[in-house]
Enzyme design. Structure first.
Site, PDB file in Angstrom:
ATOM      1  N   TYR A  70       0.851  -1.206   0.000  1.00  0.00           N
ATOM      2  CA  TYR A  70       0.000   0.000   0.000  1.00  0.00           C
ATOM      3  C   TYR A  70       0.881   1.248   0.000  1.00  0.00           C
ATOM      4  O   TYR A  70       0.756   2.123  -0.862  1.00  0.00           O
ATOM      5  CB  TYR A  70      -0.928  -0.017   1.225  1.00  0.00           C
ATOM      6  N   LYS A  93       1.474   4.175  -2.788  1.00  0.00           N
ATOM      7  CA  LYS A  93       1.059   5.566  -2.474  1.00  0.00           C
ATOM      8  C   LYS A  93       2.211   6.519  -2.765  1.00  0.00           C
ATOM      9  O   LYS A  93       2.003   7.669  -3.163  1.00  0.00           O
ATOM     10  CB  LYS A  93       0.618   5.677  -1.010  1.00  0.00           C
TER      11      LYS A  93
HETATM   12  N1  LIG Z   1      -8.202   5.596   6.092  1.00  0.00           N
HETATM   13  C1  LIG Z   1      -7.076   6.207   6.488  1.00  0.00           C
HETATM   14  O1  LIG Z   1      -6.679   6.172   7.669  1.00  0.00           O
HETATM   15  C2  LIG Z   1      -6.244   6.932   5.470  1.00  0.00           C
HETATM   16  C3  LIG Z   1      -6.594   6.923   4.112  1.00  0.00           C
HETATM   17  N2  LIG Z   1      -5.819   7.632   3.220  1.00  0.00           N
HETATM   18  C4  LIG Z   1      -6.214   7.675   1.816  1.00  0.00           C
HETATM   19  O2  LIG Z   1      -7.528   8.230   1.738  1.00  0.00           O
HETATM   20  C5  LIG Z   1      -8.202   7.732   0.593  1.00  0.00           C
HETATM   21  C6  LIG Z   1      -9.585   7.251   0.980  1.00  0.00           C
HETATM   22  O3  LIG Z   1      -9.425   6.263   1.956  1.00  0.00           O
HETATM   23  P1  LIG Z   1     -10.725   5.535   2.549  1.00  0.00           P
HETATM   24  O4  LIG Z   1     -11.892   6.425   2.391  1.00  0.00           O
HETATM   25  O5  LIG Z   1     -10.353   5.058   3.908  1.00  0.00           O
HETATM   26  O6  LIG Z   1     -10.860   4.279   1.553  1.00  0.00           O
HETATM   27  P2  LIG Z   1     -12.182   3.516   1.074  1.00  0.00           P
HETATM   28  O7  LIG Z   1     -11.745   2.145   0.672  1.00  0.00           O
HETATM   29  O8  LIG Z   1     -13.256   3.671   2.080  1.00  0.00           O
HETATM   30  O9  LIG Z   1     -12.626   4.349  -0.238  1.00  0.00           O
HETATM   31  C7  LIG Z   1     -11.935   4.207  -1.465  1.00  0.00           C
HETATM   32  C8  LIG Z   1     -12.978   4.165  -2.570  1.00  0.00           C
HETATM   33  O10 LIG Z   1     -12.305   4.039  -3.835  1.00  0.00           O
HETATM   34  C9  LIG Z   1     -12.929   2.974  -4.550  1.00  0.00           C
HETATM   35  N3  LIG Z   1     -12.032   2.355  -5.533  1.00  0.00           N
HETATM   36  C10 LIG Z   1     -11.056   1.449  -5.288  1.00  0.00           C
HETATM   37  N4  LIG Z   1     -10.495   1.064  -6.441  1.00  0.00           N
HETATM   38  C11 LIG Z   1     -11.148   1.716  -7.442  1.00  0.00           C
HETATM   39  C12 LIG Z   1     -11.040   1.724  -8.867  1.00  0.00           C
HETATM   40  N5  LIG Z   1     -10.144   0.957  -9.513  1.00  0.00           N
HETATM   41  N6  LIG Z   1     -11.865   2.518  -9.569  1.00  0.00           N
HETATM   42  C13 LIG Z   1     -12.782   3.283  -8.940  1.00  0.00           C
HETATM   43  N7  LIG Z   1     -12.949   3.330  -7.597  1.00  0.00           N
HETATM   44  C14 LIG Z   1     -12.129   2.542  -6.862  1.00  0.00           C
HETATM   45  C15 LIG Z   1     -13.305   1.990  -3.447  1.00  0.00           C
HETATM   46  O11 LIG Z   1     -14.198   1.008  -3.912  1.00  0.00           O
HETATM   47  P3  LIG Z   1     -14.094  -0.434  -3.198  1.00  0.00           P
HETATM   48  O12 LIG Z   1     -14.567  -0.226  -1.801  1.00  0.00           O
HETATM   49  O13 LIG Z   1     -14.958  -1.321  -4.005  1.00  0.00           O
HETATM   50  O14 LIG Z   1     -12.630  -0.830  -3.242  1.00  0.00           O
HETATM   51  C16 LIG Z   1     -13.894   2.947  -2.423  1.00  0.00           C
HETATM   52  O15 LIG Z   1     -15.220   3.254  -2.731  1.00  0.00           O
HETATM   53  C17 LIG Z   1      -7.300   6.650   0.008  1.00  0.00           C
HETATM   54  O16 LIG Z   1      -6.596   7.182  -1.096  1.00  0.00           O
HETATM   55  C18 LIG Z   1      -6.315   6.331   1.140  1.00  0.00           C
HETATM   56  O17 LIG Z   1      -5.063   5.932   0.616  1.00  0.00           O
HETATM   57  C19 LIG Z   1      -4.717   8.340   3.619  1.00  0.00           C
HETATM   58  C20 LIG Z   1      -4.342   8.352   4.932  1.00  0.00           C
HETATM   59  C21 LIG Z   1      -5.075   7.655   5.956  1.00  0.00           C
HETATM   60  C1  LIG Z   2      -3.106  -3.306  16.888  1.00  0.00           C
HETATM   61  C2  LIG Z   2      -4.581  -3.225  16.602  1.00  0.00           C
HETATM   62  C3  LIG Z   2      -5.134  -4.489  15.998  1.00  0.00           C
HETATM   63  C4  LIG Z   2      -4.867  -2.026  15.698  1.00  0.00           C
HETATM   64  C5  LIG Z   2      -6.361  -1.844  15.378  1.00  0.00           C
HETATM   65  C6  LIG Z   2      -6.537  -0.543  14.651  1.00  0.00           C
HETATM   66  C7  LIG Z   2      -5.860  -0.539  13.246  1.00  0.00           C
HETATM   67  C8  LIG Z   2      -6.703  -1.351  12.272  1.00  0.00           C
HETATM   68  C9  LIG Z   2      -5.686   0.927  12.817  1.00  0.00           C
HETATM   69  C10 LIG Z   2      -4.774   1.681  13.802  1.00  0.00           C
HETATM   70  C11 LIG Z   2      -3.957   2.676  12.984  1.00  0.00           C
HETATM   71  C12 LIG Z   2      -4.668   2.673  11.643  1.00  0.00           C
HETATM   72  C13 LIG Z   2      -3.970   3.233  10.453  1.00  0.00           C
HETATM   73  C14 LIG Z   2      -4.327   2.789   9.167  1.00  0.00           C
HETATM   74  C15 LIG Z   2      -5.278   1.636   8.958  1.00  0.00           C
HETATM   75  C16 LIG Z   2      -5.967   1.147  10.255  1.00  0.00           C
HETATM   76  C17 LIG Z   2      -5.040   1.192  11.446  1.00  0.00           C
HETATM   77  C18 LIG Z   2      -3.827   0.307  11.212  1.00  0.00           C
HETATM   78  C19 LIG Z   2      -3.621   3.302   7.937  1.00  0.00           C
HETATM   79  C20 LIG Z   2      -2.576   2.270   7.561  1.00  0.00           C
HETATM   80  C21 LIG Z   2      -4.627   3.492   6.764  1.00  0.00           C
HETATM   81  C22 LIG Z   2      -3.973   4.008   5.494  1.00  0.00           C
HETATM   82  C23 LIG Z   2      -2.957   5.063   5.698  1.00  0.00           C
HETATM   83  O1  LIG Z   2      -2.694   5.812   4.763  1.00  0.00           O
HETATM   84  C24 LIG Z   2      -2.157   5.138   6.979  1.00  0.00           C
HETATM   85  C25 LIG Z   2      -1.573   6.548   7.197  1.00  0.00           C
HETATM   86  C26 LIG Z   2      -2.986   4.710   8.191  1.00  0.00           C
HETATM   87  C27 LIG Z   2      -2.137   4.682   9.464  1.00  0.00           C
HETATM   88  C28 LIG Z   2      -3.018   4.368  10.675  1.00  0.00           C
END
Ligand SMILES: NC(=O)C1=CN([C@@H]2O[C@H](COP(=O)(O)OP(=O)(O)OC[C@H]3O[C@@H](n4cnc5c(N)ncnc54)[C@H](OP(=O)(O)O)[C@@H]3O)[C@@H](O)[C@H]2O)C=CC1
Ligand SMILES: CC(C)CCC[C@@H](C)[C@H]1CC[C@H]2C3=C(CC[C@]12C)[C@@]1(C)CCC(=O)[C@@H](C)[C@@H]1CC3
Length: 348
Positions: A146, A150
């Site tokens: 991942y 990114k």
């Molecule tokens: N959650 C976090 O803690 C963090 C997230 N981010 C970034 O934020 C963004 C959003 O994350 P989050 O909302 O948690 O993710 P989600 O998985 O909830 O949302 C992503 C969306 O993109 C869709 N998607 C995936 N692949 C495709 C594709 N090929 N074409 C069109 N749509 C697609 C997914 O569909 P489907 O569900 O079917 O895959 C989903 O609806 C991401 O870019 C992630 O990297 C950055 C830092 C922290």
């Molecule tokens: C040790 C426990 C089982 C942890 C349970 C919670 C975890 C699932 C979250 C705690 C920190 C979260 C996190 C992300 C995903 C969910 C956790 C690991 C990311 C990896 C999501 C995508 C990103 O871009 C990162 C910056 C997030 C970092 C924190």
């Protein structure tokens, strides 16, 4: 759609790629509230709204993207496979090859602004980062696929910034997004608690981490879109967006757990022991994958996130776009806990 675009005014028309996701849905809601006309492009339609024009498709397909981008001023690209999918080919196809398709489609459709949702993890290699700035180098050895993709994604978007042709790009780096409808933090944490896996604190429990409330992340994205223009400090640059309140990882976990009536972890396990056990487990599961697919709760990445300092400065976003969090961490935790009645521990 053209009528809606005209009604909102050309500058306030946008497309959210990944708009059906956790961050995407909050993005759509706040954009609508601010008077934007909003398209959603996503591989799934996960909500209904007569204020949104949905375009279903794969973002890797430029021809599928084009109808969703024509006539809009801003594209928010927040789509990504879920970090837990651990599928290298999928990550590479969507986050790298797919993002190049998004850039090409934006250029062809005449979109002027592309705001990417990147990630603060692009500089994280599993070692402590304290108040890290955006000048830190990209991780040379990303811990997972991942993060690896990114990094590639962010490099593509920032290098595509082309002011001479009126195409402006910027990247927002959130960390640890949480809030209502989050599919991957609170639900996974509760699942771990329900299966008795949340008895141990990894390390001494003092490691500070950024957790960012989803409405603050959206606020940062919209600010970036509004401040991104020819000659602005945002062009071709990345910006951390956090709650600006780093908190001990296990304090945050414990507050979510106790807020949902689960017992917080209380015993300590040394970080190095937890990390090498997770690494051993990941290698074992990789060997077994041809026979059976088992999702580990404690992956090396999660253990690294749980046991190290990693919080980031958002001073650059404060200076360049006037960012400050709109929801405090205390309020954010309270709202999040309240939003998950179905995850609350059943009382005996
Ligand atoms: N959650 C976090 O803690 C963090 C997230 N981010 C970034 O934020 C963004 C959003 O994350 P989050 O909302 O948690 O993710 P989600 O998985 O909830 O949302 C992503 C969306 O993109 C869709 N998607 C995936 N692949 C495709 C594709 N090929 N074409 C069109 N749509 C697609 C997914 O569909 P489907 O569900 O079917 O895959 C989903 O609806 C991401 O870019 C992630 O990297 C950055 C830092 C922290
Ligand atoms: C040790 C426990 C089982 C942890 C349970 C919670 C975890 C699932 C979250 C705690 C920190 C979260 C996190 C992300 C995903 C969910 C956790 C690991 C990311 C990896 C999501 C995508 C990103 O871009 C990162 C910056 C997030 C970092 C924190």
């Amino acid at each position: 759609m053209a009528t809606r675009l005209r009604a909102a005014g050309a500058g306030r028309s946008c497309t959210v790629i990944g708009g059906s996701g956790f961050l995407g849905q909050h993005m759509v809601e706040q954009l609508l509230a601010k008077g934007y006309s909003v398209n959603v492009f996503d591989i799934h339609k996960r909500f209904e709204s007569d204020q949104v024009t949905f375009f279903l498709g794969d973002l890797c397909d430029k021809e599928a993207l084009l109808p969703a981008l024509r006539g809009v001023a801003v594209v928010f690209h927040c789509a990504s496979p879920a970090p837990a999918s651990d599928n290298r080919e999928l990550f590479y196809r969507v986050n790298f090859t797919g993002t190049k398709a998004v850039i090409e489609a934006c250029r062809e459709a005449g979109v002027q602004k592309l705001v990417l949702t990147s990630s603060a993890s692009v500089v994280f290699e599993g070692t402590d980062i304290k108040n890290g700035s955006e000048d830190l180098p990209y991780a040379q050895k990303p811990i997972d696929y991942y993060t690896e993709t990114k990094i590639l994604q962010e490099k593509e978007v920032l290098s595509a910034n082309d002011p001479d042709n009126n195409f402006f790009t910027t990247a927002i780096r959130p960390h640890g997004i949480f809030g209502p409808r989050d599919p991957q933090l609170v639900p996974i944490l509760v699942q771990a608690a329900r299966s008795g896996k949340m008895k141990f604190i990894i390390g001494d429990g003092k490691n500070l981490v950024d957790f960012t409330y989803v409405e603050n992340v959206v606020h940062g994205h919209i600010l970036a879109a509004e401040k991104l223009h020819k000659g602005s400090a945002l062009c071709g640059k990345a910006f951390h967006i956090t709650n600006d309140e780093p908190i001990p990882f296990w304090t945050f976990m414990s507050r979510i757990l106790t807020g949902l009536d689960y017992d917080p972890p209380k015993y300590h396990i040394p970080y190095w022991l937890a990390y090498y056990l997770a690494l051993l487990l990941s290698l074992l599961l990789a060997l077994l994958r041809p026979l059976v697919t088992i999702k580990a709760t404690f992956t090396p990445m999660r253990v690294a996130l749980a046991g190290t300092f990693h919080y980031y400065s958002c001073e650059r976003a404060k200076r360049a776009m006037g960012y400050s969090p709109v929801v405090s961490l205390d309020e954010a935790i309270a709202r999040t806990v309240q939003s998950y009645p179905g995850l609350r521990r059943a009382r005996a």
